[in-house]
Design a protein around this motif. Structure first.
Motif, PDB file in Angstrom:
ATOM      1  N   VAL A   1      61.525  83.935  29.055  1.00 40.67           N
ATOM      2  CA  VAL A   1      60.315  83.116  28.874  1.00 40.67           C
ATOM      3  C   VAL A   1      59.075  84.021  28.899  1.00 40.67           C
ATOM      4  N   VAL A   2      59.025  84.916  29.888  1.00 37.50           N
ATOM      5  CA  VAL A   2      57.832  85.748  30.044  1.00 37.50           C
ATOM      6  C   VAL A   2      57.696  86.759  28.899  1.00 37.50           C
ATOM      7  N   ASN A   3      58.804  87.408  28.541  1.00 37.15           N
ATOM      8  CA  ASN A   3      58.691  88.475  27.541  1.00 37.15           C
ATOM      9  C   ASN A   3      58.781  87.978  26.112  1.00 37.15           C
ATOM     10  N   ASP A   4      59.703  87.070  25.845  1.00 39.55           N
ATOM     11  CA  ASP A   4      59.980  86.716  24.453  1.00 39.55           C
ATOM     12  C   ASP A   4      59.291  85.434  24.006  1.00 39.55           C
ATOM     13  N   VAL A   5      59.469  84.364  24.796  1.00 36.67           N
ATOM     14  CA  VAL A   5      58.902  83.084  24.361  1.00 36.67           C
ATOM     15  C   VAL A   5      57.373  83.159  24.331  1.00 36.67           C
ATOM     16  N   LEU A   6      56.774  83.714  25.367  1.00 38.65           N
ATOM     17  CA  LEU A   6      55.306  83.790  25.397  1.00 38.65           C
ATOM     18  C   LEU A   6      54.786  84.700  24.280  1.00 38.65           C
ATOM     19  N   ARG A   7      55.482  85.795  24.035  1.00 32.66           N
ATOM     20  CA  ARG A   7      55.062  86.685  22.947  1.00 32.66           C
ATOM     21  C   ARG A   7      55.138  85.950  21.611  1.00 32.66           C
ATOM     22  N   PHE A   8      56.255  85.247  21.411  1.00 29.60           N
ATOM     23  CA  PHE A   8      56.427  84.486  20.177  1.00 29.60           C
ATOM     24  C   PHE A   8      55.297  83.466  20.002  1.00 29.60           C
ATOM     25  N   MET A   9      54.996  82.714  21.073  1.00 24.55           N
ATOM     26  CA  MET A   9      53.968  81.685  20.969  1.00 24.55           C
ATOM     27  C   MET A   9      52.592  82.304  20.733  1.00 24.55           C
ATOM     28  N   LYS A  10      52.382  83.467  21.329  1.00 20.38           N
ATOM     29  CA  LYS A  10      51.094  84.127  21.164  1.00 20.38           C
ATOM     30  C   LYS A  10      50.892  84.512  19.702  1.00 20.38           C
ATOM     31  N   SER A  11      51.923  85.066  19.082  1.00 19.10           N
ATOM     32  CA  SER A  11      51.751  85.461  17.680  1.00 19.10           C
ATOM     33  C   SER A  11      51.787  84.237  16.765  1.00 19.10           C
ATOM     34  N   ALA A  12      52.585  83.216  17.140  1.00 17.90           N
ATOM     35  CA  ALA A  12      52.676  82.021  16.282  1.00 17.90           C
ATOM     36  C   ALA A  12      51.377  81.226  16.288  1.00 17.90           C
ATOM     37  N   SER A  13      50.685  81.235  17.453  1.00 17.92           N
ATOM     38  CA  SER A  13      49.491  80.391  17.535  1.00 17.92           C
ATOM     39  C   SER A  13      48.206  81.206  17.403  1.00 17.92           C
ATOM     40  N   ASN A  14      48.362  82.514  17.130  1.00 17.02           N
ATOM     41  CA  ASN A  14      47.172  83.356  16.952  1.00 17.02           C
ATOM     42  C   ASN A  14      46.203  83.292  18.120  1.00 17.02           C
ATOM     43  N   THR A  15      46.760  83.229  19.322  1.00 16.70           N
ATOM     44  CA  THR A  15      45.900  83.110  20.491  1.00 16.70           C
ATOM     45  C   THR A  15      45.199  84.432  20.751  1.00 16.70           C
ATOM     46  N   SER A  16      43.914  84.381  21.008  1.00 14.06           N
ATOM     47  CA  SER A  16      43.216  85.620  21.324  1.00 14.06           C
ATOM     48  C   SER A  16      43.415  85.943  22.801  1.00 14.06           C
ATOM     49  N   ASP A  17      43.067  87.152  23.174  1.00 15.11           N
ATOM     50  CA  ASP A  17      43.276  87.600  24.548  1.00 15.11           C
ATOM     51  C   ASP A  17      42.549  86.687  25.536  1.00 15.11           C
ATOM     52  N   GLY A  18      43.230  86.391  26.623  1.00 19.39           N
ATOM     53  CA  GLY A  18      42.587  85.610  27.657  1.00 19.39           C
ATOM     54  C   GLY A  18      42.684  84.107  27.432  1.00 19.39           C
ATOM     55  N   GLU A  19      42.957  83.703  26.209  1.00 21.21           N
ATOM     56  CA  GLU A  19      43.113  82.279  25.934  1.00 21.21           C
ATOM     57  C   GLU A  19      44.492  81.860  26.433  1.00 21.21           C
ATOM     58  N   SER A  20      44.599  80.634  26.919  1.00 22.72           N
ATOM     59  CA  SER A  20      45.885  80.271  27.483  1.00 22.72           C
ATOM     60  C   SER A  20      46.844  79.789  26.390  1.00 22.72           C
ATOM     61  N   ILE A  21      48.124  80.021  26.660  1.00 16.31           N
ATOM     62  CA  ILE A  21      49.163  79.642  25.707  1.00 16.31           C
ATOM     63  C   ILE A  21      49.811  78.368  26.218  1.00 16.31           C
ATOM     64  N   ASP A  22      49.989  77.402  25.340  1.00 16.12           N
ATOM     65  CA  ASP A  22      50.505  76.107  25.751  1.00 16.12           C
ATOM     66  C   ASP A  22      51.957  75.951  25.310  1.00 16.12           C
ATOM     67  N   LEU A  23      52.889  76.175  26.245  1.00 22.66           N
ATOM     68  CA  LEU A  23      54.301  76.094  25.876  1.00 22.66           C
ATOM     69  C   LEU A  23      54.774  74.660  25.663  1.00 22.66           C
ATOM     70  N   ALA A  24      53.918  73.686  25.992  1.00 26.02           N
ATOM     71  CA  ALA A  24      54.305  72.295  25.735  1.00 26.02           C
ATOM     72  C   ALA A  24      54.524  72.095  24.236  1.00 26.02           C
ATOM     73  N   SER A  25      53.820  72.894  23.430  1.00 27.06           N
ATOM     74  CA  SER A  25      53.973  72.730  21.981  1.00 27.06           C
ATOM     75  C   SER A  25      54.865  73.821  21.378  1.00 27.06           C
ATOM     76  N   CYS A  26      55.673  74.476  22.209  1.00 26.24           N
ATOM     77  CA  CYS A  26      56.536  75.546  21.700  1.00 26.24           C
ATOM     78  C   CYS A  26      57.650  74.944  20.828  1.00 26.24           C
ATOM     79  N   PRO A  27      57.782  75.419  19.595  1.00 26.36           N
ATOM     80  CA  PRO A  27      58.816  74.850  18.717  1.00 26.36           C
ATOM     81  C   PRO A  27      60.243  75.193  19.163  1.00 26.36           C
TER      82      PRO A  27
END
Ligand code: ADP
Ligand code: MG
Length: 487
Positions: free
Chosen positions: A349-375
């Motif tokens: 979750v920490v290494n792969d899922v969050l990285r995937f969501m970060k690149s998928a959602s184009n989140t900028s640094d410091g912005e929070s990632i919302d795994l509730a919408s993780c595909p």
């Protein structure tokens, strides 16, 4: 050289938390951000003559939740007062707030700064309504009013002047946001201003007991800006004092572009607001049954959750990342419910899922990632780790499986392994053949190994893995290779 080091910074925060209620604090209008201007406005919000406010019970519930989470005393009787000022965003001419009898007082919140726990006193939490918004048309001399926000419910959390640096203030603000999101009372959206902090800052010489004169920098929504504003403001005050001037009690604004605070107006005193109890509203009664019911339904809070995850064998770093956002923690727990390997799942979750969501959602640094919408469904992560643990696939193949899941998130890991034929090769006879073949092809390296240069072992492992396309079980490879090399 300014003697900055001989001064101590003192900060107290007033944080506004916008509540996620369905309707407004005293009216049935929708409490919804982003709608067309003046869409969600009721006669009560406009303060038309003859209308009366009706208290929203969901707000009481939310206030008690936060009060309990911050270890406050919840008062059975509190009161609403009118705070008067004149500004176009406030059609009634007063804001309904709590003044001398707030709903919660005397709590505390523990924060972690530089690996140490610091307890911050909470003076009070009170309920108040927000004002509308003025929109200044750029270039013109026109201002417009949008009253959608007028009358939306806020909790104001006032801290004791217990912070001694901008960093402490920032960590507290982040922690408070995290707790509010866990409690489900605020969406924590900083861009939309769902939380705002006013920073009261003063300085005093080390060793001096009395606090210095403070200024109040208003309406900061980002934790980082809060830290920068405190830092800037305390240095500005030291310079003023060292140059022989005094600090004016005033309201200031933070300019994130210039990275400085600017004077806005001299500060009002309470008497300027002509507070008095609102005659339209009865005292707010909170029964002890109500408090117990809320207490019984309080969710696990971030600090407790983090401690529990560490008990499951998860590293402190991973536990911290998982608990940072309530949605991340829920995702992790949903994955864990399918397969009981907390440590393994935490890494994915920490290494792969969050990285995937970060690149998928184009989140900028410091912005929070919302795994509730993780595909990628959380149970698929549990399944992936189960396949590794049951030695159906190797860790290396699992990375390839995950890459497929990124491309087509609805596919389950098992289905991917089946269609690709990526199962671990369980036929050790075949593996032995491959190993013999490779040893035959590299007589020099075999000589080296047998002569004591055991470092070449890694070379053989790599060759075997390449030949078997990563599908051989690494422990089989190791033991068979050793057997064959050490004859
Ligand atoms: P108001 O700003 O409405 O006048 P208070 O006087 O209660 O309200 O103070 C608000 C905040 O200012 C509190 O968070 C308190 O901790 C903080 N504060 C009070 N005095 C100082 C000081 N000298 N330096 C820094 N913060 C202070
Ligand atoms: Mg204030």
């Amino acid at each position: 050289m300014m003697p900055f080091d001989s001064y101590e910074t003192v900060v107290g925060l007033e944080c506004h938390v916008q509540l996620m209620t369905n309707t407004k604090l005293f009216s049935p209008a929708k409490n919804n951000y982003g709608d067309a201007p003046n869409e969600n406005v009721d006669v009560v919000d406009l303060g038309l003559p003859g209308v009366l406010p009706v208290m929203n019970q969901q707000v009481v519930d939310f206030a008690v939740r936060l009060g309990l989470a911050l270890n406050c005393e919840i008062h059975p009787v509190s009161e609403f007062s009118r705070k008067h000022y004149f500004y176009p965003d406030l059609p009634k001419g007063y804001q309904i707030s709590q003044f001398d009898k707030p709903i919660c007082t005397g709590g505390h919140l523990d924060i972690e700064v530089d690996g140490e726990t610091k307890r911050i006193g909470i003076t009070r939490i009170h309920i108040e309504e927000d004002a509308g918004k003025n929109i200044h048309i750029e270039g013109g001399n026109t201002s417009l009013c949008d009253y959608n926000r007028a009358g939306t419910p806020l909790l104001e959390v006032v801290s004791e002047p217990d912070f001694r640096s901008g960093e402490e203030a920032m960590v507290y603000y982040r922690t408070l946001r995290q707790i509010c999101m866990y409690l489900g009372i605020c969406d924590g959206n900083l861009q939309e201003g769902s939380m705002r902090a006013d920073a009261n800052v003063s300085v005093r010489k080390h060793g001096v007991e009395a606090f210095g004169q403070r200024t109040e920098t208003k309406n900061i929504n980002s934790p980082k800006y809060l830290m920068q504003a405190v830092h800037y403001e305390s240095r500005r005050q030291v310079i003023e004092l060292e140059d022989g001037r005094s600090i004016q009690q005033e309201t200031r604004l933070w300019d994130p572009n210039l990275k400085e605070t600017r004077s806005m107006r001299s500060k009002e005193d309470a008497q300027d607001y002509r507070y008095f109890p609102d005659p339209d509203l009865l005292p707010l009664i909170v029964s002890s049954e109500k408090v117990s019911a809320v207490q019984a339904n309080l969710p696990e809070l971030p600090a407790a959750k983090k401690a529990r995850l560490m008990q499951l064998g998860i590293t402190e770093d991973n536990a911290g990342v998982l608990c940072e956002e309530a949605t991340t923690a829920s995702y992790f727990e949903a994955a864990l419910s399918g397969h009981n390997n907390a440590k393994g799942i935490s890494n994915w979750v920490v290494n792969d899922v969050l990285r995937f969501m970060k690149s998928a959602s184009n989140t900028s640094d410091g912005e929070s990632i919302d795994l509730a919408s993780c595909p990628i469904p959380a149970p698929h992560i549990g399944e992936l780790v189960r396949l590794i643990d049951e030695k159906v696939i190797t860790g290396k193949i699992a990375k390839d499986v995950f890459a497929e899941m990124e491309k087509e998130p609805s596919q389950s890991p098992q289905a991917i392994v089946d269609t690709k034929g990526w199962k671990v090769e369980r036929d050790t006879g075949k593996l032995e053949q491959v190993i013999s073949q490779i040893l035959g092809q590299h007589p020099d390296e075999v000589e080296k190994y047998r002569g004591g240069k055991t470092k070449v072992f890694g070379f053989f492992v790599g060759q075997v893995m390449r030949e078997t396309k990563g599908q051989a079980d690494p422990s089989d490879v190791n033991s068979l290779l050793k057997q064959k090399l050490e004859v």
